[in-house]
Design an enzyme around this catalytic site. Structure first.
Site, PDB file in Angstrom:
ATOM      1  N   LEU A  34       0.991  -1.294   0.168  1.00 56.62           N
ATOM      2  CA  LEU A  34       0.110  -0.317  -0.505  1.00 56.62           C
ATOM      3  C   LEU A  34       0.357   1.030   0.414  1.00 56.62           C
ATOM      4  CD1 LEU A  34      -2.958  -1.452   2.712  1.00 56.62           C
ATOM      5  CD2 LEU A  34      -2.946  -1.082   0.413  1.00 56.62           C
ATOM      6  N   ASP A  35       0.454   2.167  -0.663  1.00 60.72           N
ATOM      7  CA  ASP A  35       1.303   3.584  -0.398  1.00 60.72           C
ATOM      8  C   ASP A  35       1.122   4.333   0.659  1.00 60.72           C
ATOM      9  OD1 ASP A  35       1.257   3.040  -3.603  1.00 60.72           O
ATOM     10  OD2 ASP A  35      -0.663   5.267  -3.519  1.00 60.72           O
ATOM     11  N   LYS A  36       2.493   4.668   1.328  1.00 59.12           N
ATOM     12  CA  LYS A  36       2.602   5.482   2.245  1.00 59.12           C
ATOM     13  C   LYS A  36       1.630   5.867   2.565  1.00 59.12           C
ATOM     14  CE  LYS A  36       5.870   8.231   4.826  1.00 59.12           C
ATOM     15  NZ  LYS A  36       7.099   9.499   4.406  1.00 59.12           N
TER      16      LYS A  36
END
Length: 321
Positions: free
Chosen positions: A146-148
């Site tokens: 997942l993106d930051k």
């Protein structure tokens, strides 16, 4: 500055590969088995033939099979590897954020603001944090990313066999993912399937950017409107494929309504407006994962509740109607 004491490993070790260790490259196995040994040294001992598989020389790319006998020579091994700093906030979030867990894997509610793993400029991430709070766990590996700045459901394998099966499910698009996002502006449509191929590129500053291109990889996202607000739209996004920044780029480019708080693909003025309301993150949350259990085959659905900050913003938007 701390120094790392070194000691020699015992004599030559003969390691029989188990089912949990198979189907990985030799170099990856050795990096895990010989913790603290530099990668350059591992490649050197393989190249010189000091590491053998079934008494024969092999390349570092060799994929291990169950029953293989790996000869590991005596090497200098770090007695104590440098400890990664994992903040109390992340530790608490991980300990309290387990949504599902059994012997094969776990699903955690990833907090926003943390990379899933350490890398350039990042000392530690979610996976390092998990390993820190569970030092006795023999195997913990990310199944996907997942993106930051995205929160929500994140799968972590606890066995290599589970990791392989879950990777297959993701690769064959057999994992149903549902995200909740708040779009900038009023999106008047009720539903739209976006089919727009995506291509990755690096800017001169080294930042990864993704854009719609016929030369890119196939990408499909179903957007469904949940609620219209005065200057935003709450939507459900279900990506069929799993391309980098897929929902963010499809929302900004194909819908013309970027995600609120998206610093990379969003609208500066919109983000500034929402920051003035006290909202300081990207509104993208991995709400639900649905897939067949890799061991039992039963259909499993795991959901992550909206973080308080996102819930508060929805309440604020509802009051503005």
């Amino acid at each position: 500055m701390t120094t790392t004491e070194q000691s020699s490993s015992p004599k030559v070790q003969l390691v029989e590969i188990t089912e949990e260790q198979c189907d990985q490259r030799l170099d990856n196995f050795l990096i895990t088995f010989l913790k603290g040994v530099p990668k350059s040294h591992i490649y050197r001992i393989v190249r010189k033939g000091e590491v053998r598989v079934n008494k024969g020389r092999v390349d570092v790319k060799y994929r291990l099979e169950t029953g293989d006998i790996v000869r590991v020579p005596p090497v200098r091994v770090a007695e104590k590897a440098p400890e990664l700093f994992v903040g109390h906030h992340l530790q608490d979030a991980l300990e309290q954020g387990v949504l599902f867990e059994d012997e094969a894997f776990m699903v955690i509610n990833k907090p926003a603001g943390y990379a899933v793993h350490g890398g350039s400029g990042v000392n530690s991430g979610i996976i390092e944090g998990l390993r820190s709070i569970r030092p006795n766990a023999p195997f913990l590996e990310l199944v996907h990313r997942l993106d930051k700045d995205t929160s929500g459901c994140l799968l972590v394998a606890k066995k290599r066999s589970a990791l392989k099966k879950l990777h297959t499910l993701f690769r064959e698009d057999q994992v149903q993912k549902t995200y909740i996002a708040l779009l900038a502006g009023r999106w008047e449509r009720k539903k739209l399937v976006v089919n727009a191929p995506l291509q990755k590129n690096l800017t001169q500053g080294g930042e990864r950017m993704v854009f719609v291109s016929k030369a890119g990889k196939e990408a499909e996202t179903l957007f469904r409107r949940i609620k219209l607000f005065a200057d935003s739209t709450l939507v459900e996004a279900a990506p069929k494929t799993g391309r980098t920044h897929q929902i963010r780029v499809h929302a900004a480019t194909s819908l013309g309504h970027p995600i609120v708080g998206d610093e990379r693909y969003g609208q500066d003025e919109t983000n500034k407006t929402f920051r003035s309301r006290g909202f300081k993150r990207m509104f993208l949350h991995a709400a639900t994962l649905q897939f067949q259990h890799p061991v039992s085959g039963a259909l499993l659905t795991v959901s992550a509740p909206l973080p308080q900050q996102l819930d508060d913003l929805i309440t604020y938007e509802e009051k503005s109607l």
